[in-house]
Design an enzyme around this catalytic site. Structure first.
Site, short mmCIF file in Angstrom:
data_model
loop_
_atom_site.label_atom_id
_atom_site.label_comp_id
_atom_site.label_asym_id
_atom_site.label_seq_id
_atom_site.Cartn_x
_atom_site.Cartn_y
_atom_site.Cartn_z
CD GLU A 118 -53.75 -35.68 -1.95
OE1 GLU A 118 -52.90 -35.21 -2.76
OE2 GLU A 118 -53.78 -34.39 -1.02
C1 FAD Z 1 -63.68 -36.02 1.61
C2 FAD Z 1 -62.59 -35.33 1.03
C3 FAD Z 1 -61.59 -34.67 1.80
C4 FAD Z 1 -61.43 -33.94 0.80
N1 FAD Z 1 -59.69 -33.04 1.48
C5 FAD Z 1 -59.58 -32.16 0.61
C6 FAD Z 1 -58.79 -31.61 0.94
O1 FAD Z 1 -58.33 -31.44 2.16
N2 FAD Z 1 -57.85 -30.31 0.34
C7 FAD Z 1 -58.75 -30.40 -1.14
O2 FAD Z 1 -58.01 -29.02 -2.00
N3 FAD Z 1 -59.66 -31.25 -1.60
C8 FAD Z 1 -59.91 -32.37 -0.89
N4 FAD Z 1 -61.13 -32.73 -1.31
C9 FAD Z 1 -61.21 -32.67 -2.60
C10 FAD Z 1 -60.87 -33.15 -3.89
O3 FAD Z 1 -59.40 -34.25 -3.52
C11 FAD Z 1 -61.48 -33.00 -4.50
O4 FAD Z 1 -62.72 -33.81 -4.27
C12 FAD Z 1 -61.52 -34.19 -5.62
O5 FAD Z 1 -60.39 -33.86 -6.25
C13 FAD Z 1 -62.35 -34.05 -7.18
O6 FAD Z 1 -62.12 -33.35 -7.45
P1 FAD Z 1 -64.59 -33.28 -6.93
O7 FAD Z 1 -64.83 -33.82 -6.09
O8 FAD Z 1 -64.34 -31.56 -7.95
O9 FAD Z 1 -64.46 -34.02 -9.13
P2 FAD Z 1 -64.89 -33.40 -10.04
O10 FAD Z 1 -62.63 -32.32 -10.75
O11 FAD Z 1 -65.91 -32.55 -10.81
O12 FAD Z 1 -64.63 -34.99 -11.02
C14 FAD Z 1 -65.51 -35.70 -11.17
C15 FAD Z 1 -64.43 -36.93 -12.01
O13 FAD Z 1 -64.78 -36.91 -13.20
C16 FAD Z 1 -63.13 -37.10 -13.31
N5 FAD Z 1 -62.51 -36.19 -14.25
C17 FAD Z 1 -62.57 -35.03 -13.73
N6 FAD Z 1 -61.72 -34.64 -14.73
C18 FAD Z 1 -61.19 -34.83 -15.29
C19 FAD Z 1 -60.20 -34.87 -16.27
N7 FAD Z 1 -59.36 -34.51 -17.09
N8 FAD Z 1 -59.36 -36.05 -17.10
C20 FAD Z 1 -60.21 -37.92 -16.79
N9 FAD Z 1 -60.85 -37.64 -15.60
C21 FAD Z 1 -61.36 -36.95 -15.12
C22 FAD Z 1 -62.34 -37.56 -11.81
O14 FAD Z 1 -62.06 -38.83 -11.87
C23 FAD Z 1 -63.64 -37.77 -10.82
O15 FAD Z 1 -63.84 -39.23 -11.30
C24 FAD Z 1 -61.53 -33.88 -0.60
C25 FAD Z 1 -63.37 -34.50 -1.04
C26 FAD Z 1 -63.65 -34.82 -0.20
C27 FAD Z 1 -64.84 -35.76 -0.68
#
Ligand code: FAD
Length: 597
Positions: free
Chosen positions: A441
């Site tokens: 989220e």
């Molecule tokens: C168990 C689980 C359930 C999930 N459920 C859902 C779901 O139901 N539906 C869905 O659509 N998604 C879901 N997700 C996805 C989840 O919302 C994403 O993993 C999350 O939003 C982060 O995206 P990412 O993992 O690609 O990280 P990335 O976007 O690659 O980010 C990696 C790190 O970099 C930081 N970062 C990236 N961009 C910025 C920025 N602009 N400013 C500051 N920091 C930044 C982030 O804070 C993070 O710590 C789920 C994930 C998991 C693990």
């Protein structure tokens, strides 16, 4: 097996004495929320979650979900029966609008139930939890036909829902979405693409799953301005409402993950699946934000929930386990050792936990009231202030609530010593389950940027100014109670640090936006301390006025916890301000190659 008993006494205190639901009886939905009625709902919610869901928490963790050879997914033993009970009791209908079969009750009550669900079984809670997010998006942006077709059965729990944003190359940055939606002659769209990490993506609990999917239409701008939102049912719904053919959506696999094993986190494949546009083309992000805001508050509540259940188990253990002697002399000389409770360092962890939990519970349930006031308050000015405040506090409840929830869960594991690290005792599950809430989220760093980069500046800073005033007014009211006086004095200081930090951003972020990015996280934490402090000041005043009442120990403990916030939590505000004012200099000074070994 870990213990769990819903904290109904404290919930009733917050709803009846702090939020004072009864005093809003003139608002729609609140007229039925009498004290007797809310107390009865809370007690029954406590019974259902403690007796039905909590016993399945470890089962879900150990068994996980299964994807079968035919692509179907089943949930752990007992989940389906528990979901049937959830549905039959109408728990999913609590706050949903009456015109679609809901009960229309206040969100503060709904949030209390969400807290118990998370405490007793977070993985289970996410099946109806995701559906609630999907319901809010259809309610806000769906056509009348879509509402009539999907909402009653989603609200009753007959069908569930999901949110499909994430793709392998697209996490935080939704502009990178590749899923395509091609318009069809019949007005539908053919949706094609792969989504990953989809919570509750498939399961055996309900007859149908209504997926809400972000995708791009042909020719749409290649950025977040080109995203549209689609309803893609797992099973197509016929004109007469009966279920038709399976849609072209399937589960590629279930992710293997650190926690919430009882929830099926799926890779979803859309192969020209039939979908229907929600709202307007290219306006999908706005609709998604409605869903995400509701979900963000829900995830903040998950942080509180894991802290509470871990705390209950730490308290039980601290009373049973005997090691060493009290520093001030044996408390149980007849035994060979005293219980862990006598050690100040164990007490430190328990008091920090108790104070965070009760302050955050108050903040979340007050947040629930703000959600309702933002739509239902009598005047435009009241609606606007409530909307400003809940907009400002949403990233704080999500970010600070889950950071602290995780910290408290690990502290409670610490109380168990080495036994907390042994899987069969169950403390590890609370830590593992709590960890995800800081990530999904919108990761907490992204919440911090939403707060500092967006919410602070909105409408000329109207929301943060309203918050400053709320705190100033609350602190200015005199009191001859020592604890109240102390909390007011320290909270006024915290508010001063918050104002100074806000001013520092105003003077230093324009010239160098990295100064904002570098201080945003500390700012979110600072506002979290201030917001829970506001709750503690209000609770201390109530406890002082209650003058013991019929339960002297309950109110006396509130005053001790309020002082604990003032003496142990408030002092961090000064350090956080210094951190914010340090700016981006060291943070951004080194080139990326300097980070390598
Ligand atoms: C168990 C689980 C359930 C999930 N459920 C859902 C779901 O139901 N539906 C869905 O659509 N998604 C879901 N997700 C996805 C989840 O919302 C994403 O993993 C999350 O939003 C982060 O995206 P990412 O993992 O690609 O990280 P990335 O976007 O690659 O980010 C990696 C790190 O970099 C930081 N970062 C990236 N961009 C910025 C920025 N602009 N400013 C500051 N920091 C930044 C982030 O804070 C993070 O710590 C789920 C994930 C998991 C693990």
């Amino acid at each position: 097996m870990p213990v769990y008993k819903a904290p109904t006494r404290d919930t009733r205190f917050v709803l009846n004495e702090l939020v004072r639901l009864e005093s809003y009886a003139n608002l729609p939905g609140f007229e039925g929320a009498t004290r007797d009625m809310t107390d009865a709902v809370i007690e029954e919610a406590g019974r259902f979650t403690s007796e039905v869901l909590a016993p399945l928490n470890q089962v879900g963790d150990r068994e996980g979900c299964t994807r079968h050879a035919d692509g179907s997914v089943t949930t752990p033993t007992g989940f389906k029966q528990a979901y049937n009970q959830f549905r039959e009791a109408g728990w999913g209908t609590l706050t949903a609008p009456q015109e679609f079969g809901g009960q229309g009750l206040p969100h503060a009550l709904g949030f209390a139930f969400e807290e118990y669900m998370g405490e007793s079984n977070q993985a289970f809670a996410m099946y109806p939890g995701l559906a609630a997010g999907a319901i809010s998006a259809i309610l806000a942006k769906g056509s009348d036909e879509q509402k009539a077709k999907y909402l009653p059965r989603m609200i009753s729990g007959e069908w569930t829902g999901t949110m499909n944003l994430t793709e392998p190359q697209c996490g935080t940055d939704l502009g990178l979405i590749r899923t395509r939606a091609e318009p069809q002659a019949d007005g539908s769209y053919a949706v094609t693409g792969t989504k990953i990490f989809i919570s509750a993506g498939d399961h055996d609990l309900a007859d149908n799953i209504i997926h809400l999917v972000l995708a791009k239409t042909p020719g749409a701008p290649d950025s977040t301005k080109g995203i549209s939102l689609f309803i893609v049912p797992k099973v197509l719904v016929n004109e007469d409402g009966s279920l038709g053919e399976r849609n072209a959506v399937s589960v590629g696999s279930i992710e293997h993950k650190m926690g919430i094993h009882g929830n099926a986190t799926c890779v979803m494949n859309y192969d020209g699946a039939k979908g229907w546009l929600v709202g307007e083309e290219n306006k999908g992000l706005a609709a998604m934000f409605i869903m995400m805001n509701a979900a963000r508050l829900g995830v903040g509540i998950q942080g509180l929930a894991q802290a509470e259940v871990a705390y209950q188990n730490a308290v039980a253990y601290a009373g049973e386990r005997r090691q060493g002697r009290s520093l001030t002399g044996a408390k149980d000389p007849a035994a060979k050792a005293d219980p862990l409770f006598v050690h100040p360092d164990v007490r430190r962890m328990l008091m920090d936990g108790k104070t965070f939990i009760e302050g955050m519970r108050a903040l979340c349930l007050w947040g629930g009231l703000l959600v309702d006031l933002s739509h239902k308050a009598a005047t435009e000015a009241e609606r606007q202030e409530a909307d400003d405040l809940i907009g400002l506090l949403t990233p704080v409840i999500k970010g600070y609530g889950t950071d602290m929830g995780y910290k408290v869960a690990t502290d409670m594991q610490q109380v168990w010593g080495g036994h907390g690290y042994i899987v069969e005792n169950g403390m590890d599950q609370f830590v593992r389950d709590a960890r995800i809430a800081m990530i999904y989220e919108g990761a907490n760093g992204v919440q911090a940027m939403d707060l500092a980069g967006r919410k602070l500046a909105l409408n000329g800073g109207r929301a943060i100014q309203a918050f400053f005033k709320l705190v100033d007014d609350e602190c200015a009211e005199g009191s001859d109670n020592d604890a109240v006086g102390l909390v007011a004095e320290r909270l006024a200081k915290v508010n001063g640090e918050l104002k100074a930090s806000t001013m520092w951003f105003m003077s230093n972020a324009m010239a160098n936006p990295d100064n904002l990015g570098a201080g945003a996280y500390a700012y979110m934490t600072l506002l979290g301390i201030a917001a829970t402090g506001l709750m503690w000041l209000r609770m201390a005043k109530i406890a002082a006025r209650a003058d013991g009442g019929e339960e002297p120990s309950f109110y006396a403990a509130k005053l001790v916890c309020a002082k604990h916030w003032a003496l142990r939590s408030a002092p961090h505000a000064g350090a956080l301000r210094r951190e914010i004012e340090a700016g981006a200099d060291t943070i951004m000074a080194l080139p990326p190659e300097a980070f390598a070994a």
